[in-house]
Design an enzyme around this catalytic site. Structure first.
Site, PDB file in Angstrom:
ATOM      1  N   TYR A 184       0.855  -1.186   0.000  1.00  0.00           N
ATOM      2  CA  TYR A 184       0.000   0.000   0.000  1.00  0.00           C
ATOM      3  C   TYR A 184       0.886   1.229   0.000  1.00  0.00           C
ATOM      4  O   TYR A 184       1.839   1.313   0.788  1.00  0.00           O
ATOM      5  CB  TYR A 184      -0.898   0.017   1.241  1.00  0.00           C
ATOM      6  N   ASP A 230       9.268   3.004   0.121  1.00  0.00           N
ATOM      7  CA  ASP A 230       8.192   3.600   0.901  1.00  0.00           C
ATOM      8  C   ASP A 230       8.373   3.214   2.370  1.00  0.00           C
ATOM      9  O   ASP A 230       8.113   2.080   2.764  1.00  0.00           O
ATOM     10  CB  ASP A 230       6.846   3.117   0.359  1.00  0.00           C
ATOM     11  N   LYS A 282       3.623   9.049   8.816  1.00  0.00           N
ATOM     12  CA  LYS A 282       3.267   8.494  10.124  1.00  0.00           C
ATOM     13  C   LYS A 282       4.171   9.015  11.263  1.00  0.00           C
ATOM     14  O   LYS A 282       3.980  10.138  11.687  1.00  0.00           O
ATOM     15  CB  LYS A 282       3.206   6.967  10.028  1.00  0.00           C
TER      16      LYS A 282
END
Ligand SMILES: *Cc1c(COP(=O)(O)O)cnc(C)c1O
Length: 442
Positions: A145, A240, A274
Site C-alpha cells: 500500500y 516507501d 506516520k
C-alpha cells in the site's frame, strides 16, 4: 450530545453525514463486523471511547504514536507552536530543523520535501521518477500500500485488501495501464518485466518491509535485487518507509536491513510519513539533491501544498524524533517481543496453527496450516491464510479491553508507553481470544 448516545446510535448518525460513518475505510470494522468504536481521548498506551471505556491500544494511530498517545512533551511542543500561529504559508526555520533531523538518521535523504500525507509523498516521488527518466511506467508489488493516488491503488493492501477489492473504481484505464503489479519477493518476475519493458519503466516502488497485507518480511536480498535491477535499467528505486520509517528503528527498515554506514543498498527516493509527523498531518520524501532539485521551484516537477510543513505538524515531528532515542526504540522492541510471545503461547495452548511475522518491532499474525508451515511471502499467501479466525479473535480482545487493528491485514503497533500494566492486560486477554479463534468457522 455523544455522551448520552450509545455507540450504535452515534455510528448510525455518523453514517448519515459521513460515507460509512468514517473518514478512512478500515475504521469501519468492515472485515471484523460490529460497530466501530468511536474514541474520545487517548493517553500513553490507552485509548478511551465515548462511553468512557478504556482499551490498551495496539493501533497507535496506525503507527505515529511511537512514544504513546499524547506524550506530554509532544503535546507541549504543539501547544507552544499553536500560540505563535497555526499556519503561515511561508517558510519557517522549524522545517529546516526537521529536515536536518531526518537527514541525520537517513543520510541519503540529502534533501527533504514536506507534504501532509503519505499519499502525497509517494505520489510526488513517482512524479520525480517520471520527470527524471522521461518514462511513464511504474512497477509496484501486490499487497503493498502506498496511499490512495490513482497509479498506486492496483492490488494495494491495507483497506483495499480489507474490503476485498481488486483496486478502485474511478481510476482511469490510462492510469492503471501505466502500473505493472508484480508478486512481492519475486526477483525472477522483476527481472522478467525489466527484460521485456525496461526502457519504459520509470521506477519500482516498494514498501521497505510490507506491513499492509499483514507483515511480509522481504526475503534476504530482495530489496538489494530491486536496487540492482532498477540501476541496471536506468529506473529509480522508491522505498516507501511511510509506515516503517522512524518506527522500526532510528533509520527505519532501511537502517535495520541495509545499515546506515556503508549500506548494502540505498534507494533513490524515500517516502516518509506516520511517525515523522508525531500524530499530526505531516509526511515527506527525500533523496539526493540532484533528484530532489527536480522539484519546483528549482526544477520542472511541480508539487505544492497550502499546509505543507505546517508549523504545528512540524513541531510534533521535531519533538517526536528528538524523544525517539535508542532507549525509546529498545522499549518498543521489548514490548513487541513480549506481546509476540504471549500471542504465540495463547495460540499454541489451544492448537491454532499460526505464524507471527515481523519487521523489526512490527508484527502481525497469520492463521492456518500453510502459513504456519511455509510462512507468508506474497499477497496471495496472505489472502490464502485462515482470515476467518480473526474477527472472533479481534472481538474477544476488544471485549477484554484491548484494541487491535480491525483487520488481519494490518500490523500490530506497540509504543514506548506500553508499560508492564498494559502488557499484562494484553497477556490476560489473549487466552480467551485464542479460544475464540480456535472455535471460529469459515
Ligand atoms: C499509511 C501509508 C501510506 C499512506 O499514508 P497516508 O498518510 O495515509 O496518506 C503510504 N505508504 C505506506 C507504506 C503506508 O503505510
Amino acid at each position: 450530545m455523544p455522551g448520552h448516545l450509545s455507540m450504535e446510535e452515534v455510528y448510525r448518525h455518523a453514517c448519515e453525514v459521513i460515507p460509512g460513518g468514517v473518514n478512512s475505510p478500515v475504521r469501519a470494522f468492515g472485515s471484523v463486523g460490529g460497530t466501530p468504536v468511536f474514541l474520545a481521548s487517548a493517553s500513553g498506551p490507552h485509548v478511551v471511547d465515548i462511553e468512557g471505556r478504556e482499551y490498551v491500544d495496539l493501533v497507535c494511530s496506525w503507527g505515529p504514536a511511537l512514544l504513546g498517545h499524547a506524550h506530554p512533551e509532544v503535546v507541549a511542543a504543539v501547544q507552544d507552536a499553536a500560540t505563535r500561529g497555526l499556519s503561515f504559508g511561508a517558510p519557517t526555520t522549524a522545517e529546516v530543523q526537521l529536515a536536518e533531523l531526518i537527514r541525520g538518521r537517513v543520510p541519503a535523504a540529502e534533501k527533504v520535501r514536506f507534504v501532509s500525507t503519505g499519499t502525497e509523498a509517494t505520489m510526488t516521488a513517482l512524479r520525480i521518477a517520471r520527470g527524471a527518466t522521461g518514462r511513464d511506467v511504474i512497477v509496484k508489488f501486490a499487497g503493498c500500500y502506498h496511499g490512495h493516488s490513482d497509479a498506486l491503488l492496483a492490488e494495494a493492501g491495507s483497506g483495499v485488501a480489507t474490503a476485498g477489492l481488486p483496486g478502485s473504481a474511478g481510476v482511469t484505464k490510462a492510469s492503471a495501464g501505466d502500473t505493472i503489479v508484480l508478486p512481492y519477493n519475486d526477483v525472477a518476475a522483476l527481472e522478467a518485466v525489466f527484460a521485456e519493458r525496461g526502457s519504459e519503466i520509470a521506477c519500482v516502488i516498494s514498501e521497505a518491509a510490507p506491513a499492509n497485507m499483514g507483515i511480509v518480511t522481504p526475503l534476504p536480498g530482495f530489496n538489494e535485487a530491486i536496487r540492482r535491477i532498477t540501476a541496471a535499467h536506468g529506473a529509480l528505486m522508491i522505498l516507501d518507509e511511510v509506515l516503517t520509517g522512524f518506527r522500526v528503528g532510528p533509520s527505519g527498515w532501511w537502517g535495520l536491513e541495509a545499515g546506515v554506514q556503508n549500506p548494502t543498498y540505498t534507494p533513490d527516493l524515500f517516502a516518509f510519513g506516520k511517525v515523522v509527523g508525531g500524530g499530526m498531518p505531516l509526511a515527506g520524501l527525500g533523496g539526493p539533491a540532484a533528484l530532489m532539485d527536480l522539484l519546483a521551484p528549482v526544477g520542472p516537477v511541480y508539487q505544492a501544498g497550502t499546509l505543507s510543513g505546517n508549523p504545528l505538524a512540524t513541531a510534533a515531528g521535531i519533538a517526536t524524533l528528538t524523544l525517539a532515542d535508542a532507549a525509546a526504540y529498545a522499549q518498543v522492541d521489548a514490548a513487541s517481543l513480549t506481546v509476540q510471545r504471549a500471542l504465540a503461547d495463547a495460540l499454541d495452548a489451544v492448537g491454532v496453527p499460526h505464524r507471527i511475522q515481523t519487521a523489526g518491532n512490527l508484527f502481525s499474525v497469520f492463521f492456518g496450516e500453510d502459513a504456519a508451515a511455509r510462512g507468508v511471502a506474497t499477497y496471495s499467501d496472505a489472502k490464502a491464510a485462515d482470515t476467518f479466525r480473526y474477527p472472533p479473535f479481534f472481538h474477544a480482545m476488544l471485549d477484554a479491553g484491548v484494541a487491535l487493528p480491525p483487520s488481519v491485514f494490518e500490523a500490530w503497533f506497540l509504543s514506548a508507553a506500553h508499560d508492564d500494566a498494559a502488557l499484562n492486560r494484553i497477556a490476560e486477554a489473549l487466552p480467551s481470544a485464542a479460544r475464540a479463534a480456535a472455535s471460529a468457522t469459515r
